[in-house]
Write a protein that holds these residues in place. Structure first.
Motif, short mmCIF file in Angstrom:
data_model
loop_
_atom_site.label_atom_id
_atom_site.label_comp_id
_atom_site.label_asym_id
_atom_site.label_seq_id
_atom_site.Cartn_x
_atom_site.Cartn_y
_atom_site.Cartn_z
N LYS A 73 -93.72 -11.42 59.76
CA LYS A 73 -93.18 -9.96 60.60
C LYS A 73 -92.21 -10.37 60.25
CE LYS A 73 -91.65 -9.12 65.28
NZ LYS A 73 -92.39 -9.28 66.74
N LEU A 76 -91.27 -8.18 56.87
CA LEU A 76 -91.60 -6.62 56.81
C LEU A 76 -90.19 -6.30 56.56
CD1 LEU A 76 -93.63 -6.05 59.91
CD2 LEU A 76 -94.16 -5.62 56.99
N GLY A 81 -90.90 0.46 53.84
CA GLY A 81 -92.00 -0.16 54.28
C GLY A 81 -92.32 1.14 55.59
N ALA A 85 -94.97 -0.42 57.88
CA ALA A 85 -94.25 -1.29 57.89
C ALA A 85 -94.79 -1.76 59.20
CB ALA A 85 -93.07 -1.21 56.89
N LEU A 88 -97.85 -2.57 60.79
CA LEU A 88 -98.09 -3.68 61.15
C LEU A 88 -97.09 -4.84 61.42
CD1 LEU A 88 -98.30 -4.33 56.77
CD2 LEU A 88 -99.96 -4.94 58.37
N ARG A 89 -96.55 -4.42 61.78
CA ARG A 89 -95.09 -4.59 63.13
C ARG A 89 -95.95 -5.04 64.22
NH1 ARG A 89 -89.15 -5.14 63.07
NH2 ARG A 89 -89.66 -5.33 61.19
#
Length: 140
Positions: A73, A76, A81, A85, A88-89
């Motif tokens: 994290k 990122l 991103g 991003a 994903l976070r």
């Protein structure tokens, strides 16, 4: 002071006690190593839970959370991103929440859930590294 994501990932990887050399690794390789460390920690926590080893379970879950929070994290770059991003976070935040509950409840199903969520992302990163890349200055 600004610290590049690759350096933050390398520092987080070193700080969580993984016994592997990160010197000379590319940013991509560092992310692969972070995923491997995360997966190993979740697997070790699951094994400790099955054995009833509370101290090891707690330590391994904390280690997994650090891989997620400080490494994956923390590395990122939302500006570059974008939506990926952000997603994903959100995934990493969800996994941190599930790991915390697994620790509190001694719930192996929650550990398995995190392992199942992380596995395809980790495999995707590995697959990216296996793709041939055009030489610098060559058209893709």
């Amino acid at each position: 002071m600004y610290t590049p994501p690759s350096l933050r990932a390398a520092n987080a990887y070193k700080n969580v006690g993984v016994q592997s050399s990160v010197d000379g690794a590319t940013p991509h390789q560092l992310v692969v190593l972070l995923f491997e460390g995360l997966q190993q920690a979740v697997q070790a926590a699951s094994g400790a839970l099955q054995r009833g080893d509370v101290a090891v379970k707690c330590a391994q879950i904390m280690r997994a959370v650090r891989f997620l929070e400080e490494g994956l994290k923390g590395g990122l770059d939302v500006e570059r991103g974008g939506e990926l991003a952000e997603r994903l976070r959100s995934l990493y935040d969800y996994c941190i929440e599930r790991l915390t509950l697994a620790n509190l409840r001694n719930d192996g199903a929650l550990l398995a859930e995190v392992a199942d969520l992380i596995a395809p992302v980790a495999e995707g990163w590995k697959a990216i590294g296996r793709q041939p890349h055009p030489a610098v200055g060559q058209p893709a």
